[in-house]
Design an enzyme around this catalytic site. Sequence first.
Site, PDB file in Angstrom:
ATOM      1  N   GLU A  94       0.821  -1.202   0.000  1.00 60.15           N
ATOM      2  CA  GLU A  94       0.000   0.000   0.000  1.00 60.15           C
ATOM      3  C   GLU A  94       0.858   1.257   0.000  1.00 60.15           C
ATOM      4  O   GLU A  94       1.967   1.266   0.529  1.00 60.15           O
ATOM      5  CB  GLU A  94      -0.896   0.009   1.246  1.00 60.15           C
ATOM      6  CG  GLU A  94      -2.018  -1.000   1.134  1.00 60.15           C
ATOM      7  CD  GLU A  94      -2.779  -1.205   2.436  1.00 60.15           C
ATOM      8  OE1 GLU A  94      -3.991  -1.388   2.363  1.00 60.15           O
ATOM      9  OE2 GLU A  94      -2.164  -1.190   3.515  1.00 60.15           O
ATOM     10  N   CYS A 107       3.415   8.528   0.914  1.00 65.87           N
ATOM     11  CA  CYS A 107       4.076   7.598   1.829  1.00 65.87           C
ATOM     12  C   CYS A 107       4.239   6.248   1.125  1.00 65.87           C
ATOM     13  O   CYS A 107       3.256   5.634   0.710  1.00 65.87           O
ATOM     14  CB  CYS A 107       3.193   7.470   3.072  1.00 65.87           C
ATOM     15  SG  CYS A 107       3.811   6.291   4.261  1.00 65.87           S
ATOM     16  N   CYS A 114       7.009  -6.729   7.293  1.00 62.99           N
ATOM     17  CA  CYS A 114       8.165  -6.187   8.000  1.00 62.99           C
ATOM     18  C   CYS A 114       8.618  -7.206   9.041  1.00 62.99           C
ATOM     19  O   CYS A 114       7.789  -7.851   9.687  1.00 62.99           O
ATOM     20  CB  CYS A 114       7.798  -4.876   8.690  1.00 62.99           C
ATOM     21  SG  CYS A 114       9.192  -4.110   9.536  1.00 62.99           S
ATOM     22  N   CYS A 118       7.493  -4.698  15.739  1.00 65.74           N
ATOM     23  CA  CYS A 118       7.126  -3.722  16.774  1.00 65.74           C
ATOM     24  C   CYS A 118       5.702  -4.041  17.237  1.00 65.74           C
ATOM     25  O   CYS A 118       4.813  -4.282  16.411  1.00 65.74           O
ATOM     26  CB  CYS A 118       7.198  -2.305  16.223  1.00 65.74           C
ATOM     27  SG  CYS A 118       8.822  -1.924  15.558  1.00 65.74           S
ATOM     28  N   CYS A 121       2.426  -2.124  15.923  1.00 61.88           N
ATOM     29  CA  CYS A 121       2.282  -1.885  14.477  1.00 61.88           C
ATOM     30  C   CYS A 121       1.679  -3.095  13.771  1.00 61.88           C
ATOM     31  O   CYS A 121       2.177  -4.212  13.910  1.00 61.88           O
ATOM     32  CB  CYS A 121       3.655  -1.570  13.898  1.00 61.88           C
ATOM     33  SG  CYS A 121       3.685  -1.448  12.102  1.00 61.88           S
ATOM     34  N   GLY A 163       7.151  -1.791   5.892  1.00 57.61           N
ATOM     35  CA  GLY A 163       8.534  -2.238   5.802  1.00 57.61           C
ATOM     36  C   GLY A 163       9.536  -1.356   6.504  1.00 57.61           C
ATOM     37  O   GLY A 163       9.248  -0.223   6.887  1.00 57.61           O
ATOM     38  N   GLU A 164      10.712  -1.913   6.695  1.00 58.52           N
ATOM     39  CA  GLU A 164      11.833  -1.195   7.303  1.00 58.52           C
ATOM     40  C   GLU A 164      12.822  -0.886   6.173  1.00 58.52           C
ATOM     41  O   GLU A 164      13.509  -1.787   5.685  1.00 58.52           O
ATOM     42  CB  GLU A 164      12.459  -2.070   8.404  1.00 58.52           C
ATOM     43  CG  GLU A 164      13.827  -1.626   8.896  1.00 58.52           C
ATOM     44  CD  GLU A 164      13.929  -0.145   9.223  1.00 58.52           C
ATOM     45  OE1 GLU A 164      13.088   0.395   9.952  1.00 58.52           O
ATOM     46  OE2 GLU A 164      14.884   0.483   8.719  1.00 58.52           O
ATOM     47  N   SER A 195      12.319   6.849   7.136  1.00 60.28           N
ATOM     48  CA  SER A 195      12.077   6.570   8.547  1.00 60.28           C
ATOM     49  C   SER A 195      12.547   5.154   8.877  1.00 60.28           C
ATOM     50  O   SER A 195      12.218   4.204   8.181  1.00 60.28           O
ATOM     51  CB  SER A 195      10.576   6.703   8.833  1.00 60.28           C
ATOM     52  OG  SER A 195      10.290   6.234  10.127  1.00 60.28           O
ATOM     53  N   SER A 218      12.692   6.116  14.447  1.00 62.71           N
ATOM     54  CA  SER A 218      11.565   5.739  15.305  1.00 62.71           C
ATOM     55  C   SER A 218      12.111   5.348  16.663  1.00 62.71           C
ATOM     56  O   SER A 218      12.653   4.263  16.838  1.00 62.71           O
ATOM     57  CB  SER A 218      10.800   4.568  14.688  1.00 62.71           C
ATOM     58  OG  SER A 218      10.212   4.996  13.486  1.00 62.71           O
ATOM     59  N   LEU A 219      11.980   6.264  17.610  1.00 59.31           N
ATOM     60  CA  LEU A 219      12.568   6.078  18.934  1.00 59.31           C
ATOM     61  C   LEU A 219      11.596   5.326  19.841  1.00 59.31           C
ATOM     62  O   LEU A 219      11.897   4.252  20.329  1.00 59.31           O
ATOM     63  CB  LEU A 219      12.876   7.460  19.506  1.00 59.31           C
ATOM     64  CG  LEU A 219      14.176   7.661  20.243  1.00 59.31           C
ATOM     65  CD1 LEU A 219      15.354   7.103  19.483  1.00 59.31           C
ATOM     66  CD2 LEU A 219      14.364   9.145  20.517  1.00 59.31           C
ATOM     67  N   ASN A 220      10.462   5.948  20.088  1.00 57.64           N
ATOM     68  CA  ASN A 220       9.331   5.297  20.772  1.00 57.64           C
ATOM     69  C   ASN A 220       9.557   4.922  22.235  1.00 57.64           C
ATOM     70  O   ASN A 220       8.669   4.325  22.858  1.00 57.64           O
ATOM     71  CB  ASN A 220       8.862   4.053  20.002  1.00 57.64           C
ATOM     72  CG  ASN A 220       8.442   4.400  18.586  1.00 57.64           C
ATOM     73  OD1 ASN A 220       8.015   5.515  18.339  1.00 57.64           O
ATOM     74  ND2 ASN A 220       8.568   3.475  17.663  1.00 57.64           N
ATOM     75  N   ASN A 294      -2.187   5.048  16.864  1.00 55.81           N
ATOM     76  CA  ASN A 294      -3.385   4.736  16.091  1.00 55.81           C
ATOM     77  C   ASN A 294      -3.838   3.365  16.556  1.00 55.81           C
ATOM     78  O   ASN A 294      -3.160   2.374  16.315  1.00 55.81           O
ATOM     79  CB  ASN A 294      -3.072   4.713  14.601  1.00 55.81           C
ATOM     80  CG  ASN A 294      -2.667   6.095  14.108  1.00 55.81           C
ATOM     81  OD1 ASN A 294      -3.358   7.076  14.371  1.00 55.81           O
ATOM     82  ND2 ASN A 294      -1.543   6.165  13.427  1.00 55.81           N
ATOM     83  N   CYS A 337      -0.310   5.709  10.193  1.00 55.07           N
ATOM     84  CA  CYS A 337       0.946   5.031  10.539  1.00 55.07           C
ATOM     85  C   CYS A 337       0.650   3.730  11.273  1.00 55.07           C
ATOM     86  O   CYS A 337      -0.136   3.709  12.209  1.00 55.07           O
ATOM     87  CB  CYS A 337       1.770   5.856  11.521  1.00 55.07           C
ATOM     88  SG  CYS A 337       2.267   7.433  10.925  1.00 55.07           S
TER      89      CYS A 337
HETATM   90  N1  SAH Z   1       9.688   0.800   9.551  1.00 52.22           N
HETATM   91  C1  SAH Z   1       9.950   2.183   9.580  1.00 52.22           C
HETATM   92  C2  SAH Z   1       9.020   2.975   8.696  1.00 52.22           C
HETATM   93  C3  SAH Z   1       7.583   2.550   8.679  1.00 52.22           C
HETATM   94  S1  SAH Z   1       6.686   2.736  10.197  1.00 52.22           S
HETATM   95  C4  SAH Z   1       9.914   2.699  11.006  1.00 52.22           C
HETATM   96  O1  SAH Z   1       9.466   1.984  11.880  1.00 52.22           O
HETATM   97  O2  SAH Z   1      10.390   3.800  11.199  1.00 52.22           O
HETATM   98  C5  SAH Z   1       6.438   4.481  10.201  1.00 52.22           C
HETATM   99  C6  SAH Z   1       6.129   5.088  11.554  1.00 52.22           C
HETATM  100  O3  SAH Z   1       4.864   4.637  12.043  1.00 52.22           O
HETATM  101  C7  SAH Z   1       7.149   4.739  12.637  1.00 52.22           C
HETATM  102  O4  SAH Z   1       7.626   5.899  13.255  1.00 52.22           O
HETATM  103  C8  SAH Z   1       6.340   3.907  13.617  1.00 52.22           C
HETATM  104  O5  SAH Z   1       6.832   4.062  14.915  1.00 52.22           O
HETATM  105  C9  SAH Z   1       4.940   4.464  13.431  1.00 52.22           C
HETATM  106  N2  SAH Z   1       3.877   3.562  13.851  1.00 52.22           N
HETATM  107  C10 SAH Z   1       3.829   2.227  13.751  1.00 52.22           C
HETATM  108  N3  SAH Z   1       2.682   1.740  14.260  1.00 52.22           N
HETATM  109  C11 SAH Z   1       1.974   2.792  14.698  1.00 52.22           C
HETATM  110  C12 SAH Z   1       0.686   2.952  15.305  1.00 52.22           C
HETATM  111  N4  SAH Z   1      -0.092   1.895  15.548  1.00 52.22           N
HETATM  112  N5  SAH Z   1       0.279   4.186  15.610  1.00 52.22           N
HETATM  113  C13 SAH Z   1       1.047   5.261  15.354  1.00 52.22           C
HETATM  114  N6  SAH Z   1       2.252   5.180  14.753  1.00 52.22           N
HETATM  115  C14 SAH Z   1       2.723   3.962  14.437  1.00 52.22           C
HETATM  116 FE1  SF4 Z   2       8.198  -2.504  10.856  1.00 48.68          FE
HETATM  117 FE2  SF4 Z   2       8.173   0.165  11.244  1.00 48.68          FE
HETATM  118 FE3  SF4 Z   2       6.017  -1.360  11.830  1.00 48.68          FE
HETATM  119 FE4  SF4 Z   2       8.200  -1.544  13.332  1.00 48.68          FE
HETATM  120  S1  SF4 Z   2       6.899   0.283  13.090  1.00 48.68           S
HETATM  121  S2  SF4 Z   2       6.986  -3.263  12.567  1.00 48.68           S
HETATM  122  S3  SF4 Z   2       9.782  -1.289  11.830  1.00 48.68           S
HETATM  123  S4  SF4 Z   2       6.889  -1.019   9.829  1.00 48.68           S
END
Ligand code: SAH
Ligand code: SF4
Length: 346
Positions: A94, A107, A114, A118, A121, A163-164, A195, A218-220, A294, A337
């Site tokens: 997508e 995007c 992936c 995480c 996600c 994806g990463e 990202s 993506s620190l989180n 989200n 996201c």
């Molecule tokens: N894999 C890469 C890029 C795709 S994810 C990465 O992780 O950076 C893009 C962004 O979406 C990341 O910053 C991730 O932390 C965020 N993300 C993933 N799941 C999410 C969710 N459920 N709600 C809000 N942001 C989310």
């Molecule tokens: Fe992959 Fe980014 Fe989702 Fe983590 S947040 S599972 S790295 S797509």
Amino acid sequence: MRTEKIDLKNLDPSELESLIASFGKERYRSIQILRWLYQRGVRSFDEMTNLSKKFRQALEQVSFISALHPLLTEESSDGTKKFLFQLEDGNRIESVLIPDKKRLTLCLSTQVGCAMGCRFCLTGKKGLKRNLATAEIVNQILAVRETLPDKTSITNIVLMGMGEPLANYENTLKAIELMTHPEAFKFSSRRVTLSTVGLLPELEQLAREKARFRLAISLNASDEETRSRLMPINRRHPLKRILEVCRNFPLQPRARITFEYVLLQGENDSLEGAKRLLKMLKGIPSKVNLIPLNEASGIPFEKPSEERVRQFQGILMEGGLTAIVRASKGADISAACGQLQGKAPD
Ligand code: SAH
Ligand code: SF4
């Protein structure tokens, strides 16, 4: 057979030049082809009218021009559009188009699924199917661009879809080269953002090669334990070492690294955590994007209250950091996201 031929869009500009040179042709012929492919978006060699018929036929013997077609397009009430593409092998990915005032951001996905897993996600839930080819990455841009009305253009690209990107390093970097090449897509390198979770060897390689795009990490979380719990990849690529690389990253003048921080209630949203984050980022030219989770079924977390989000942001701002709360766009069509799964709605 078609499968033995080269997909021209898998070649970066210098590889295309070598291919053209192998026909005894001059360099500017490869520039003409770049323009046809990425500025005009042609689908066939016949359309490349400034090349001789003989040369076009010779090219067609060894190569082909791939394309993607949206299988489905959904539009959110906020104007965000999600495009579902089916790849040659049946896998689905997508892309999301996000209008915001004067900007139109696309995007892109870089992998089918992936591997990072995480826990917040949805893309990560199903694991990795495969990397996307360079052509499959850039074809997302061409396919979406074709749907736009005249005089509307994509202004920004973010590699934040499925994806990463750094786990598909070579193909992603080739695609970025095409995005920013003056004879191909011509995006300014300030308008392309990658990202990543921060895979260390690849991040170090980017630092050595002086990345020509914006970097988002993506620190989180602001401590190793929490980050490892939310993002298992942190055990191999820990926060501390990622920040060290960021501290020494060769940035363009005035450029900053964006740190993304998905806020999860009771997990990583404490105010002590905000203070720790502030401290950790000292000395790194940075800005922080706070993304309230989200929510989705299958994700075992909730987003914090608006008040908590404001407090968290307030601590960062009082400490002198730029911290933006990112409005969640496209959530009603699962385009926000972390919600991309590459499937049609049930
Ligand atoms: N894999 C890469 C890029 C795709 S994810 C990465 O992780 O950076 C893009 C962004 O979406 C990341 O910053 C991730 O932390 C965020 N993300 C993933 N799941 C999410 C969710 N459920 N709600 C809000 N942001 C989310
Ligand atoms: Fe992959 Fe980014 Fe989702 Fe983590 S947040 S599972 S790295 S797509």
